[in-house]
Design a protein around this motif. Structure first.
Motif, PDB file in Angstrom:
ATOM      1  N   ASN A  66     -63.744 -79.092 115.812  1.00 16.39           N
ATOM      2  CA  ASN A  66     -63.709 -78.191 114.655  1.00 16.39           C
ATOM      3  C   ASN A  66     -62.663 -78.651 113.647  1.00 16.39           C
ATOM      4  O   ASN A  66     -61.782 -77.892 113.251  1.00 16.39           O
ATOM      5  N   LEU A  67     -62.752 -79.904 113.260  1.00 22.57           N
ATOM      6  CA  LEU A  67     -61.721 -80.518 112.422  1.00 22.57           C
ATOM      7  C   LEU A  67     -62.275 -81.141 111.144  1.00 22.57           C
ATOM      8  O   LEU A  67     -61.535 -81.768 110.390  1.00 22.57           O
ATOM      9  N   TYR A  68     -63.582 -80.984 110.916  1.00 25.09           N
ATOM     10  CA  TYR A  68     -64.137 -81.607 109.708  1.00 25.09           C
ATOM     11  C   TYR A  68     -63.553 -80.908 108.463  1.00 25.09           C
ATOM     12  O   TYR A  68     -63.347 -79.700 108.461  1.00 25.09           O
ATOM     13  N   PRO A  69     -63.261 -81.667 107.396  1.00 20.41           N
ATOM     14  CA  PRO A  69     -62.700 -81.069 106.193  1.00 20.41           C
ATOM     15  C   PRO A  69     -63.704 -80.136 105.515  1.00 20.41           C
ATOM     16  O   PRO A  69     -64.896 -80.432 105.446  1.00 20.41           O
ATOM     17  N   ARG A  70     -63.192 -79.012 105.056  1.00 17.21           N
ATOM     18  CA  ARG A  70     -64.011 -77.928 104.503  1.00 17.21           C
ATOM     19  C   ARG A  70     -64.009 -77.909 102.978  1.00 17.21           C
ATOM     20  O   ARG A  70     -63.149 -78.532 102.346  1.00 17.21           O
ATOM     21  N   ALA A  71     -64.897 -77.052 102.431  1.00 17.86           N
ATOM     22  CA  ALA A  71     -64.884 -76.804 100.979  1.00 17.86           C
ATOM     23  C   ALA A  71     -63.499 -76.339 100.531  1.00 17.86           C
ATOM     24  O   ALA A  71     -63.048 -76.683  99.437  1.00 17.86           O
ATOM     25  N   GLU A  72     -62.804 -75.580 101.379  1.00 13.41           N
ATOM     26  CA  GLU A  72     -61.452 -75.123 101.023  1.00 13.41           C
ATOM     27  C   GLU A  72     -60.529 -76.321 100.796  1.00 13.41           C
ATOM     28  O   GLU A  72     -59.656 -76.290  99.915  1.00 13.41           O
ATOM     29  N   ASP A  73     -60.704 -77.374 101.596  1.00 14.15           N
ATOM     30  CA  ASP A  73     -59.887 -78.582 101.410  1.00 14.15           C
ATOM     31  C   ASP A  73     -60.242 -79.269 100.094  1.00 14.15           C
ATOM     32  O   ASP A  73     -59.358 -79.763  99.388  1.00 14.15           O
ATOM     33  N   GLY A  74     -61.548 -79.305  99.794  1.00 11.37           N
ATOM     34  CA  GLY A  74     -61.982 -79.883  98.521  1.00 11.37           C
ATOM     35  C   GLY A  74     -61.412 -79.112  97.344  1.00 11.37           C
ATOM     36  O   GLY A  74     -60.995 -79.699  96.338  1.00 11.37           O
ATOM     37  N   LEU A  75     -61.390 -77.787  97.478  1.00  9.09           N
ATOM     38  CA  LEU A  75     -60.834 -76.932  96.425  1.00  9.09           C
ATOM     39  C   LEU A  75     -59.331 -77.160  96.280  1.00  9.09           C
ATOM     40  O   LEU A  75     -58.818 -77.290  95.157  1.00  9.09           O
ATOM     41  N   ARG A  76     -58.607 -77.204  97.395  1.00 14.45           N
ATOM     42  CA  ARG A  76     -57.156 -77.432  97.313  1.00 14.45           C
ATOM     43  C   ARG A  76     -56.874 -78.755  96.601  1.00 14.45           C
ATOM     44  O   ARG A  76     -55.925 -78.869  95.825  1.00 14.45           O
ATOM     45  N   SER A  77     -57.695 -79.761  96.871  1.00 16.20           N
ATOM     46  CA  SER A  77     -57.500 -81.056  96.200  1.00 16.20           C
ATOM     47  C   SER A  77     -57.680 -80.921  94.702  1.00 16.20           C
ATOM     48  O   SER A  77     -56.920 -81.521  93.925  1.00 16.20           O
ATOM     49  N   MET A  78     -58.685 -80.158  94.279  1.00 14.38           N
ATOM     50  CA  MET A  78     -58.905 -80.018  92.836  1.00 14.38           C
ATOM     51  C   MET A  78     -57.714 -79.329  92.188  1.00 14.38           C
ATOM     52  O   MET A  78     -57.268 -79.702  91.099  1.00 14.38           O
ATOM     53  N   ALA A  79     -57.188 -78.295  92.857  1.00  8.28           N
ATOM     54  CA  ALA A  79     -56.014 -77.606  92.310  1.00  8.28           C
ATOM     55  C   ALA A  79     -54.846 -78.589  92.221  1.00  8.28           C
ATOM     56  O   ALA A  79     -54.090 -78.582  91.237  1.00  8.28           O
ATOM     57  N   ALA A  80     -54.692 -79.457  93.215  1.00  8.72           N
ATOM     58  CA  ALA A  80     -53.608 -80.442  93.194  1.00  8.72           C
ATOM     59  C   ALA A  80     -53.816 -81.455  92.070  1.00  8.72           C
ATOM     60  O   ALA A  80     -52.850 -81.858  91.405  1.00  8.72           O
ATOM     61  N   VAL A  81     -55.060 -81.855  91.843  1.00  5.62           N
ATOM     62  CA  VAL A  81     -55.355 -82.801  90.762  1.00  5.62           C
ATOM     63  C   VAL A  81     -54.912 -82.216  89.420  1.00  5.62           C
ATOM     64  O   VAL A  81     -54.232 -82.880  88.617  1.00  5.62           O
ATOM     65  N   PHE A  82     -55.258 -80.963  89.166  1.00  5.39           N
ATOM     66  CA  PHE A  82     -54.874 -80.341  87.898  1.00  5.39           C
ATOM     67  C   PHE A  82     -53.361 -80.118  87.833  1.00  5.39           C
ATOM     68  O   PHE A  82     -52.760 -80.229  86.765  1.00  5.39           O
ATOM     69  N   ALA A  83     -52.761 -79.812  88.973  1.00  2.00           N
ATOM     70  CA  ALA A  83     -51.305 -79.621  88.989  1.00  2.00           C
ATOM     71  C   ALA A  83     -50.593 -80.946  88.685  1.00  2.00           C
ATOM     72  O   ALA A  83     -49.601 -80.969  87.942  1.00  2.00           O
ATOM     73  N   VAL A  84     -51.084 -82.036  89.247  1.00  5.96           N
ATOM     74  CA  VAL A  84     -50.482 -83.353  88.975  1.00  5.96           C
ATOM     75  C   VAL A  84     -50.595 -83.689  87.491  1.00  5.96           C
ATOM     76  O   VAL A  84     -49.634 -84.153  86.862  1.00  5.96           O
ATOM     77  N   ALA A  85     -51.771 -83.436  86.917  1.00  5.24           N
ATOM     78  CA  ALA A  85     -51.957 -83.733  85.497  1.00  5.24           C
ATOM     79  C   ALA A  85     -51.003 -82.887  84.641  1.00  5.24           C
ATOM     80  O   ALA A  85     -50.375 -83.385  83.702  1.00  5.24           O
ATOM     81  N   GLU A  86     -50.888 -81.603  84.990  1.00  8.83           N
ATOM     82  CA  GLU A  86     -50.026 -80.697  84.213  1.00  8.83           C
ATOM     83  C   GLU A  86     -48.549 -81.094  84.345  1.00  8.83           C
ATOM     84  O   GLU A  86     -47.830 -81.207  83.347  1.00  8.83           O
ATOM     85  N   SER A  87     -48.112 -81.323  85.571  1.00  9.50           N
ATOM     86  CA  SER A  87     -46.722 -81.674  85.801  1.00  9.50           C
ATOM     87  C   SER A  87     -46.394 -83.029  85.167  1.00  9.50           C
ATOM     88  O   SER A  87     -45.337 -83.207  84.547  1.00  9.50           O
ATOM     89  N   GLY A  88     -47.338 -83.970  85.322  1.00 14.38           N
ATOM     90  CA  GLY A  88     -47.117 -85.311  84.773  1.00 14.38           C
ATOM     91  C   GLY A  88     -46.916 -85.291  83.274  1.00 14.38           C
ATOM     92  O   GLY A  88     -46.080 -86.012  82.727  1.00 14.38           O
ATOM     93  N   LYS A  89     -47.681 -84.420  82.596  1.00 16.80           N
ATOM     94  CA  LYS A  89     -47.555 -84.324  81.127  1.00 16.80           C
ATOM     95  C   LYS A  89     -46.255 -83.656  80.724  1.00 16.80           C
ATOM     96  O   LYS A  89     -45.769 -83.842  79.618  1.00 16.80           O
ATOM     97  N   ALA A  90     -45.696 -82.831  81.621  1.00 13.52           N
ATOM     98  CA  ALA A  90     -44.489 -82.057  81.301  1.00 13.52           C
ATOM     99  C   ALA A  90     -43.261 -82.662  81.969  1.00 13.52           C
ATOM    100  O   ALA A  90     -42.356 -81.931  82.391  1.00 13.52           O
ATOM    101  N   ASP A  91     -43.256 -83.992  82.086  1.00 15.40           N
ATOM    102  CA  ASP A  91     -42.075 -84.696  82.577  1.00 15.40           C
ATOM    103  C   ASP A  91     -41.661 -84.282  83.976  1.00 15.40           C
ATOM    104  O   ASP A  91     -40.473 -84.213  84.293  1.00 15.40           O
ATOM    105  N   GLY A  92     -42.655 -83.978  84.800  1.00 13.71           N
ATOM    106  CA  GLY A  92     -42.350 -83.724  86.203  1.00 13.71           C
ATOM    107  C   GLY A  92     -41.936 -82.304  86.528  1.00 13.71           C
ATOM    108  O   GLY A  92     -41.418 -82.056  87.620  1.00 13.71           O
ATOM    109  N   VAL A  93     -42.161 -81.367  85.618  1.00  7.53           N
ATOM    110  CA  VAL A  93     -41.811 -79.985  85.909  1.00  7.53           C
ATOM    111  C   VAL A  93     -42.575 -79.544  87.169  1.00  7.53           C
ATOM    112  O   VAL A  93     -43.695 -79.988  87.414  1.00  7.53           O
ATOM    113  N   TRP A  94     -41.921 -78.700  88.004  1.00 12.31           N
ATOM    114  CA  TRP A  94     -42.579 -78.225  89.228  1.00 12.31           C
ATOM    115  C   TRP A  94     -43.644 -77.190  88.878  1.00 12.31           C
ATOM    116  O   TRP A  94     -43.370 -76.267  88.095  1.00 12.31           O
TER     117      TRP A  94
END
Ligand code: NAD
Length: 385
Positions: free
Chosen positions: A348-376
């Protein structure tokens, strides 16, 4: 035991990832490859499908034809793999889920967080499996790392360091090559290039191995080749919900690096180190003792590792077998549902839609933080805040 029926969208002739899926799905004899819409060019897709052994009436010219042709068949496919370019994943996955199919979607699962949330809701609502192919989490020793961390072999995790750095887009004189250029073009790739392509594998692996989720992050993103709009190198610091500190480096300009996926986990009483290019050895350093090399295939490592090791110790295993382990999990999950029983917890270890969703949120967070000089910034999808 009858085989499960399996179909593919994408993964046509000459595609990068199609063959690894066919090898992985065929590994245990659990899945019979019976249907496919393999190519964006209908004729090529039909022709290649038949050369791979599909019946002519199930070698479809488009995914829409495949959906229409499969949905009312008594022997319809049990699982559909979506291995098309990123921007098409959401529409195809949604359509198959809505019609009651289980889906294994390639990463990144979607292009936006909202689409990811919709797929999570849809999978929950329909009761269908929506898995995401973080296939490297299928490696036996990655599963063993997870088991070791979970059973306390290294104590509470302090720091996790993940890398996915290759050098295949490092040639500035080749940056205009259409096969490379689209990846760094926001109109086609979205808000992130290298992090969305490779960084999410490393971040998923950090979560998978530690059993913790990323809460917030700070990103330093650069285009080492200046004509690129999107990043080809990123350093991401993150904090996890169990208290672990995370460091992640991803790059496509790291000349000399090949695939370059690696993970290290440091706890209060030990450290672990694994690299995808030498996947049959796991390095374990218990505090105050000597370095140990754990070999894949040694007996009685953990139920998760034992189940996913396929050939005798000392013989190398590689990436298609890791994908095979994701398919083996899915076969067990689908059979358990058909039989009305609880599935094997070690599967019961296959990656889920929830994992795919968390990745998308991280992708947008990286883009946002990267544009704002690394703000958390908060890296969680809104539905998990
Ligand atoms: P590719 O360009 O090599 O192949 C894509 C295939 O999809 C081609 O055969 C193309 O004809 C087909 N296709 C395109 N649109 C289609 C459509 N509408 N209907 C049917 N077929 C269609 O791409 P790739 O490198 O194989 O990548 C495919 C996906 O797999 C991407 O999302 C990528 O991110 C992902 N990927 C994942 C991993 C992993 O490790 N999990 C590795 C590589 C690629």
């Amino acid at each position: 035991m009858a085989k499960l029926n399996w179909g593919m969208v994408g993964g046509g002739e000459g595609s990068q990832i199609g063959p690894a899926h066919r090898l992985g799905a065929g590994l245990d004899g659990e899945f019979a490859f019976v249907a496919g819409a393999l190519d964006h060019r209908p004729e090529q897709g039909r022709d290649y499908g038949q050369r791979l052994g599909l019946d002519a009436d199930r070698a479809y010219g488009s995914w829409q034809d495949m959906l229409a042709g499969e949905k009312d068949r008594p022997d319809r496919v049990d699982l559909v793999t979506v291995a098309t370019p990123n921007a098409t994943h959401f529409e195809i996955t949604r359509a198959f889920l809505e019609n009651g199919f289980h889906v294994l979607c390639e990463k990144p699962m979607t292009m936006t967080v909202a689409e990811g949330e919709e797929l999570v809701h849809l999978a929950n609502h329909t009761g269908r499996i929506c898995a995401v192919n973080y296939g490297y989490s299928g490696y036996s020793l990655v599963r063993h790392m997870r088991a070791m961390v979970a059973r306390g072999d290294i104590g509470k995790v302090r720091v996790v360091v993940a890398e996915f750095a290759h050098g295949h887009h490092a040639d500035a004189t080749d940056a205009d090559n259409p096969r490379v250029r689209w990846r760094y073009d926001p109109a086609q790739a979205g808000v992130s290039a290298q992090f969305a392509d490779c960084g999410i594998h490393a971040m998923h692996m950090a979560s998978f191995v530690t059993g913790q989720e990323v809460e917030r992050l700070s990103a330093d993103i650069v285009s080492g080749i200046p004509v690129r709009t999107l990043e080809d190198d990123a350093m991401v610091n993150f904090r996890m919900d169990g208290g672990a500190v995370g460091r992640l480096w991803t790059s496509s300009i790291a000349i000399g690096r090949q695939h370059g996926l690696a993970i290290q986990v440091f706890g209060e009483t030990g450290g672990l180190r694994w690299s995808q290019e030498q996947p049959n050895q796991l390095y374990y350093m218990p505090l105050g003792q000597r370095l140990q090399v754990i070999e894949r295939g040694e007996g009685n490592l953990s139920p998760e590792a034992d189940r996913t090791s396929r050939v005798t110790v000392g013989h190398a295993e590689g990436m298609p077998l890791a994908f095979g382990n994701i398919y083996a999990d899915l076969a067990e999950a689908i059979r358990a549902r058909k039989d009305g029983r609880t599935m094997d917890p070690a599967a019961n270890l296959y990656p889920r839609a929830e994992d795919g969703l968390r990745s998308m949120a991280a992708v947008f967070a990286v883009a946002e933080s990267g544009k704002a000089d690394g703000v958390w910034v908060d890296a969680r999808p809104p539905m998990f805040r």
